[in-house]
Write a protein that holds these residues in place. Structure first.
Motif, PDB file in Angstrom:
ATOM      1  N   GLY A  22      53.472  63.508  10.198  1.00  0.00           N
ATOM      2  CA  GLY A  22      53.298  62.822  11.476  1.00  0.00           C
ATOM      3  C   GLY A  22      51.840  62.744  11.887  1.00  0.00           C
ATOM      4  O   GLY A  22      51.364  61.706  12.353  1.00  0.00           O
ATOM      5  N   VAL A  23      51.110  63.832  11.712  1.00  0.00           N
ATOM      6  CA  VAL A  23      49.684  63.843  12.061  1.00  0.00           C
ATOM      7  C   VAL A  23      48.926  62.873  11.167  1.00  0.00           C
ATOM      8  O   VAL A  23      48.055  62.135  11.636  1.00  0.00           O
ATOM      9  N   ARG A  24      49.234  62.839   9.888  1.00  0.00           N
ATOM     10  CA  ARG A  24      48.554  61.914   8.972  1.00  0.00           C
ATOM     11  C   ARG A  24      48.823  60.464   9.353  1.00  0.00           C
ATOM     12  O   ARG A  24      47.955  59.613   9.251  1.00  0.00           O
ATOM     13  N   LYS A  29      43.018  56.065   9.230  1.00  0.00           N
ATOM     14  CA  LYS A  29      41.896  55.178   9.507  1.00  0.00           C
ATOM     15  C   LYS A  29      42.326  53.730   9.338  1.00  0.00           C
ATOM     16  O   LYS A  29      43.160  53.410   8.498  1.00  0.00           O
ATOM     17  N   GLN A  30      41.719  52.863  10.138  1.00  0.00           N
ATOM     18  CA  GLN A  30      42.006  51.447  10.022  1.00  0.00           C
ATOM     19  C   GLN A  30      41.409  50.920   8.720  1.00  0.00           C
ATOM     20  O   GLN A  30      40.273  51.249   8.381  1.00  0.00           O
ATOM     21  N   PRO A  31      42.147  50.114   7.974  1.00  0.00           N
ATOM     22  CA  PRO A  31      41.605  49.596   6.716  1.00  0.00           C
ATOM     23  C   PRO A  31      40.480  48.592   6.972  1.00  0.00           C
ATOM     24  O   PRO A  31      40.515  47.846   7.946  1.00  0.00           O
ATOM     25  N   THR A  32      39.494  48.625   6.106  1.00  0.00           N
ATOM     26  CA  THR A  32      38.393  47.680   6.222  1.00  0.00           C
ATOM     27  C   THR A  32      38.614  46.549   5.227  1.00  0.00           C
ATOM     28  O   THR A  32      39.295  46.721   4.220  1.00  0.00           O
TER      29      THR A  32
END
Length: 51
Positions: A22-24, A29-32
């Protein structure tokens, strides 16, 4: 090991895994949108320098 001790240990591991997943999921991170560009081969570089 007695089963009285084994059951809480199993549940502790199960909840620990669920908490970690859940934490992961929430801290991902948002993909670039980086594009990988194939580098020029040495043959192409040599040809452009000869011209």
């Amino acid at each position: 090991m007695e089963s009285d001790l084994l059951i809480p240990l199993i549940w502790t591991v199960v909840f620990g895994i669920l908490l970690t997943l859940g934490v992961r999921k929430f801290t991902k991170k948002q993909p670039t949108n980086k594009r990988w560009v194939r580098p020029k081969s040495t043959d192409e570089i040599n040809k452009s320098q000869d011209e």
